[in-house]
Design a protein around this motif. Structure first.
Motif, short mmCIF file in Angstrom:
data_model
loop_
_atom_site.label_atom_id
_atom_site.label_comp_id
_atom_site.label_asym_id
_atom_site.label_seq_id
_atom_site.Cartn_x
_atom_site.Cartn_y
_atom_site.Cartn_z
N GLU A 25 -4.07 10.67 54.91
CA GLU A 25 -4.43 11.26 53.62
C GLU A 25 -3.76 10.50 52.47
O GLU A 25 -4.38 10.23 51.44
CB GLU A 25 -3.99 12.73 53.63
N ILE B 34 -5.52 8.29 49.41
CA ILE B 34 -5.34 8.56 47.97
C ILE B 34 -4.82 7.31 47.27
O ILE B 34 -5.31 6.91 46.21
CB ILE B 34 -4.38 9.75 47.76
N VAL C 13 -1.92 9.95 38.78
CA VAL C 13 -1.89 10.38 40.18
C VAL C 13 -0.52 10.10 40.80
O VAL C 13 0.08 9.06 40.54
CB VAL C 13 -2.97 9.62 40.98
N GLY C 14 -0.02 11.02 41.65
CA GLY C 14 1.15 10.72 42.47
C GLY C 14 2.26 11.72 42.38
O GLY C 14 3.11 11.78 43.26
N ASP C 15 2.30 12.54 41.35
CA ASP C 15 3.36 13.55 41.26
C ASP C 15 2.73 14.92 41.52
O ASP C 15 1.56 15.02 41.88
CB ASP C 15 4.05 13.47 39.90
N ASP C 16 3.52 15.97 41.33
CA ASP C 16 2.98 17.31 41.57
C ASP C 16 1.93 17.70 40.53
O ASP C 16 1.03 18.48 40.82
CB ASP C 16 4.13 18.34 41.58
N LEU D 294 -11.54 16.82 46.98
CA LEU D 294 -12.47 16.19 47.90
C LEU D 294 -12.24 16.71 49.31
O LEU D 294 -11.13 16.63 49.83
CB LEU D 294 -12.18 14.67 47.84
N LEU E 177 -8.89 9.30 35.96
CA LEU E 177 -8.65 10.14 37.15
C LEU E 177 -7.15 10.37 37.26
O LEU E 177 -6.38 9.43 37.48
CB LEU E 177 -9.18 9.43 38.41
N GLY F 291 -5.58 13.10 39.09
CA GLY F 291 -5.06 13.87 40.21
C GLY F 291 -6.18 14.50 41.00
O GLY F 291 -7.36 14.22 40.75
N GLY F 292 -5.80 15.33 41.96
CA GLY F 292 -6.82 15.98 42.77
C GLY F 292 -6.22 16.53 44.04
O GLY F 292 -5.02 16.78 44.13
P1 ADP Z 1 0.44 18.37 46.68
O1 ADP Z 1 1.11 18.36 47.99
O2 ADP Z 1 1.34 18.63 45.53
O3 ADP Z 1 -0.83 19.18 46.68
P2 ADP Z 1 -1.00 16.05 47.37
O4 ADP Z 1 -0.23 15.50 48.51
O5 ADP Z 1 -2.21 16.86 47.66
O6 ADP Z 1 -0.01 16.86 46.44
O7 ADP Z 1 -1.43 14.88 46.40
C1 ADP Z 1 -0.53 13.85 46.06
C2 ADP Z 1 -0.94 13.29 44.75
O8 ADP Z 1 -2.24 12.69 44.87
C3 ADP Z 1 -1.05 14.31 43.61
O9 ADP Z 1 -0.67 13.66 42.41
C4 ADP Z 1 -2.52 14.63 43.59
O10 ADP Z 1 -2.92 15.02 42.28
C5 ADP Z 1 -3.15 13.30 43.97
N1 ADP Z 1 -4.44 13.40 44.66
C6 ADP Z 1 -4.73 14.02 45.83
N2 ADP Z 1 -6.02 13.86 46.17
C7 ADP Z 1 -6.58 13.13 45.18
C8 ADP Z 1 -7.88 12.63 44.94
N3 ADP Z 1 -8.91 12.85 45.77
N4 ADP Z 1 -8.08 11.93 43.80
C9 ADP Z 1 -7.07 11.71 42.95
N5 ADP Z 1 -5.82 12.13 43.12
C10 ADP Z 1 -5.57 12.83 44.23
#
Ligand code: ADP
Ligand code: MG
Length: 322
Positions: A4, A8, A26-29, A89, A117, A119-120
């Motif tokens: 996963e 990402i 992207v990458g933090d909480d 997604l 983009l 986060g997600g």
């Molecule tokens: P959390 O454990 O806090 O839910 P994740 O491990 O799900 O965090 O996600 C790690 C990082 O990647 C976060 O910054 C999140 O916003 C980003 N992220 C996760 N999935 C996607 C995606 N499909 N597109 C863009 N960013 C993503």
């Protein structure tokens, strides 16, 4: 198979392009954005589900484009300028052959509109793509559904019905010539969100909506929320280039109730016609005047001579159809 986090990092993480507006991507909480002082935040989500909104074999690059395009279209319909979006997604499997073109299609459109983009969330499951988008609009200038007034002109951007025509071809509802189908197909697979027009209409137009479920149904939302009615001249509706080659009744039905057009339907005071045309020119987006808002409730359809016409139309409703 990618993990996963690899997935990402590889397909959805890029250096922030506009650091003045996005403090952390992207990458933090959480992501951190820098709001423009005094602006209102416009927020919208749209979910696309395999088998419901797209065919299981949908080409991934076009699908990436379309998922973001339908969200940008909602900002356009509000007159908001795109800032950022998140992507949730669900994927049955992490395949590079699918992920690479999907993210390329999505991020190319994101770059075109300077929409980052930020986060997600990513999880395993039946293919399901949900985007939440954020934009900005000057206070008091958002193009709301409840703002149409009697006497307003009704306008449509671009053309209508070609996406529905393509769908009819794929479903074998109609026997379309191959040329006609290939002309109509891009309108279904890769809609153009009318973002420049939406922002140019701020301060000029009153009400707006993007046409996703068919003009009659979507204009109906404006009429209901604004407490008004309207007359539409059906023969003034701008048919798509492929639909224009079809017979009259089909042209009328697909222009009025096709769905998946992603054009803007908006109203503006009749005395602002010149300003509407200037905004359309500035946005390089054609617009057509197709009717008028009236005090009397209901939607009346007329032909080119002004005679009333009655058509059986079904606007697209996911819960009403099988
Ligand atoms: P959390 O454990 O806090 O839910 P994740 O491990 O799900 O965090 O996600 C790690 C990082 O990647 C976060 O910054 C999140 O916003 C980003 N992220 C996760 N999935 C996607 C995606 N499909 N597109 C863009 N960013 C993503
Ligand atoms: Mg998460």
């Amino acid at each position: 198979m990618l993990s996963e986090f690899d997935l990402i990092a590889h397909y959805f993480t890029r250096p922030v392009r506009d650091t003045a507006r996005i403090a952390l991507g992207v990458g933090d909480d959480c992501a951190l954005t820098v709001p423009t002082p005094g602006m209102q935040l416009a927020i919208s989500s749209d979910m696309l589900v395999e088998g419901r909104h797209f065919f299981p074999d949908a080409e991934p690059r076009a699908l990436g484009h379309k998922c973001l395009a339908v969200n940008l279209s909602d900002l356009a319909a509000m007159g908001a300028r795109p800032v950022a979006f998140t992507l949730a997604l669900a994927l049955p499997e992490a395949r590079a052959e699918w992920l690479a073109p999907f993210s390329a299609g999505m991020l190319a459109l994101a770059d075109l509109h300077r929409c980052e983009l930020v986060g997600g969330d990513t999880t395993k499951g039946p293919l399901n793509i949900c985007i939440t988008i954020f934009g900005e609009v000057p206070p008091g200038q958002a193009l709301r559904r409840d703002a149409a007034q009697p006497g307003d002109d009704i306008w449509i951007s671009g053309t209508l019905g070609d996406a529905r025509l393509a769908l009819a071809g794929y479903r074998n509802e109609l026997a379309l010539a191959p040329d006609t189908l290939s002309q109509a197909a891009p309108r279904m697979h890769a809609p153009t969100p009318r973002v420049a027009l939406g922002t140019a209409l701020c301060g000029i137009a009153r009400a707006a909506i993007d046409i996703s479920d068919g003009l009659v149904g979507d204009l109906g939302h404006i009429l209901k929320r604004s407490g008004v009615g309207a007359t539409l001249c059906v023969d003034d509706l701008p048919a798509g280039a492929a639909l224009a080659t079809q017979e009259r009744d089909l042209r009328r039905r697909f222009a009025l109730a096709g769905g998946d057009d992603y054009e803007l339907c908006f109203t503006a005071p009749a005395e602002r016609r010149g300003d509407v045309l200037a905004a359309a020119l500035q946005a390089a987006t054609p617009v057509t005047r197709v009717g008028r808002i009236e005090a009397e409730a209901g939607l009346r359809l007329t032909d080119a001579a002004g005679a009333p016409i009655a058509l059986q139309l079904a606007s697209f409703d996911h819960f009403a159809s099988p």
